[in-house]
Scaffold this active site. Structure first.
Site, mmCIF file in Angstrom:
data_model
loop_
_atom_site.group_PDB
_atom_site.id
_atom_site.type_symbol
_atom_site.label_atom_id
_atom_site.label_comp_id
_atom_site.label_asym_id
_atom_site.label_seq_id
_atom_site.Cartn_x
_atom_site.Cartn_y
_atom_site.Cartn_z
ATOM 1 N N ASP A 72 -15.851 13.773 -67.689
ATOM 2 C CA ASP A 72 -15.991 15.124 -67.142
ATOM 3 C C ASP A 72 -16.951 15.973 -67.964
ATOM 4 O O ASP A 72 -17.413 15.567 -69.036
ATOM 5 C CB ASP A 72 -14.621 15.815 -67.072
ATOM 6 N N GLU A 141 0.254 18.648 -69.152
ATOM 7 C CA GLU A 141 0.980 18.683 -67.883
ATOM 8 C C GLU A 141 0.628 17.493 -66.991
ATOM 9 O O GLU A 141 0.855 17.513 -65.780
ATOM 10 C CB GLU A 141 0.717 19.999 -67.160
ATOM 11 N N HIS A 143 -2.473 16.021 -66.542
ATOM 12 C CA HIS A 143 -3.780 15.877 -65.891
ATOM 13 C C HIS A 143 -4.603 14.800 -66.604
ATOM 14 O O HIS A 143 -4.487 14.572 -67.803
ATOM 15 C CB HIS A 143 -4.528 17.205 -65.770
ATOM 16 N N GLU A 148 -6.536 18.005 -61.932
ATOM 17 C CA GLU A 148 -5.385 18.874 -62.119
ATOM 18 C C GLU A 148 -4.285 18.535 -61.115
ATOM 19 O O GLU A 148 -4.464 17.701 -60.220
ATOM 20 C CB GLU A 148 -5.809 20.337 -61.938
#
Length: 252
Positions: A72, A141, A143, A148
């Protein structure tokens, strides 16, 4: 999934660095048949990169016939921006090893045509047919890259909007000012990782990753709330973590 747990983050990083070196050497890459490696950014892989650099300087490994694809990049940051993932990768790894610059692939955060940039990136990956090993980190969380919560199983490289928790977590790199954190990024998709990788290896360090690690391994399979749960759909996943991430505590 295979899980390997170490008492310290240093030991976990050393194990995975040695694992990558072993994989590259066993592959015996050539210029016409390079070893293709997927790479993440962030604090978790820094120890791995430092050890890969040390191994190169010791003559234990060459990256001349290695091709890399990063997961990314922030949208809107120039490569020379110290907070860009392009800068991070050259600072932590590429500037210190013998990988040819033409073998390095990182999404362009300044691309004028974002859809074309993402489609071209997918095309580059497919040109090599397979990513031999995709190294990844894990968000608190769940990801994976910048996929996401809500990311779909069939998602590919695309522009993504960063959620508030990700912006809050990453603001430490931007003078703890959330307003300075880019609100969008370019990221490989879940399908990009699962469908193109022979093996996925995750480095998971720290107590703040315990929840995400549990959801990755024990949570509902293919749960869009926790994108890392899609890894349950891959038949060759290695998770390397420390005791803190695994929730293990030992008394002396």
């Amino acid at each position: 999934m295979k899980q390997v747990t170490f008492s310290s983050s240093d030991d976990a990083s050393q194990y995975l660095a040695d694992y990558i070196i072993h994989k590259i050497k066993s592959f015996k890459p050539t210029a016409s048949k390079p070893f293709v490696l997927g790479l993440p950014t962030g604090s978790s892989p820094e120890g791995i990169y430092a050890r890969l650099v040390a191994a190169y300087k010791q003559g234990r490994i060459s990256f001349k016939n290695v091709v890399t694809f990063n997961m990314d990049e922030y949208l809107g940051l120039a490569p020379e921006n110290p907070q860009s993932y392009h800068y991070f990768m050259f600072d932590k790894l590429f500037n210190h090893i013998d990988i040819p610059r033409e073998n390095i692939n990182i999404l362009n955060g300044l691309a004028k045509d974002v859809e074309k940039e993402c489609a071209d990136y997918e095309g580059k990956i497919k040109k090599y047919e397979r990513i031999n090993l995709f190294l990844g980190g894990l968000g608190p969380e769940g990801h994976l890259a910048f996929n996401e919560a809500g990311s779909t199983r069939d998602s590919k490289t695309r522009k993504v909007a960063l959620v508030e928790s990700t912006i809050k977590a990453n603001c430490r790199f931007f003078d703890n000012d959330e307003s300075k954190v880019p609100k969008h990024a370019l990221s490989v998709g879940i399908s990009t990782i699962l469908e193109n990788s022979d093996e996925v290896a995750l480095i998971v360090l720290g107590e703040n990753k315990r929840f995400a690690l549990d959801k990755t391994i024990n949570g509902k399979k293919n749960d869009p709330k926790y994108p890392s749960s899609y890894l349950q759909d891959h038949d060759n996943v290695l998770i390397v973590c420390d005791n803190a991430a695994a929730g293990l505590k030992f008394k002396l």
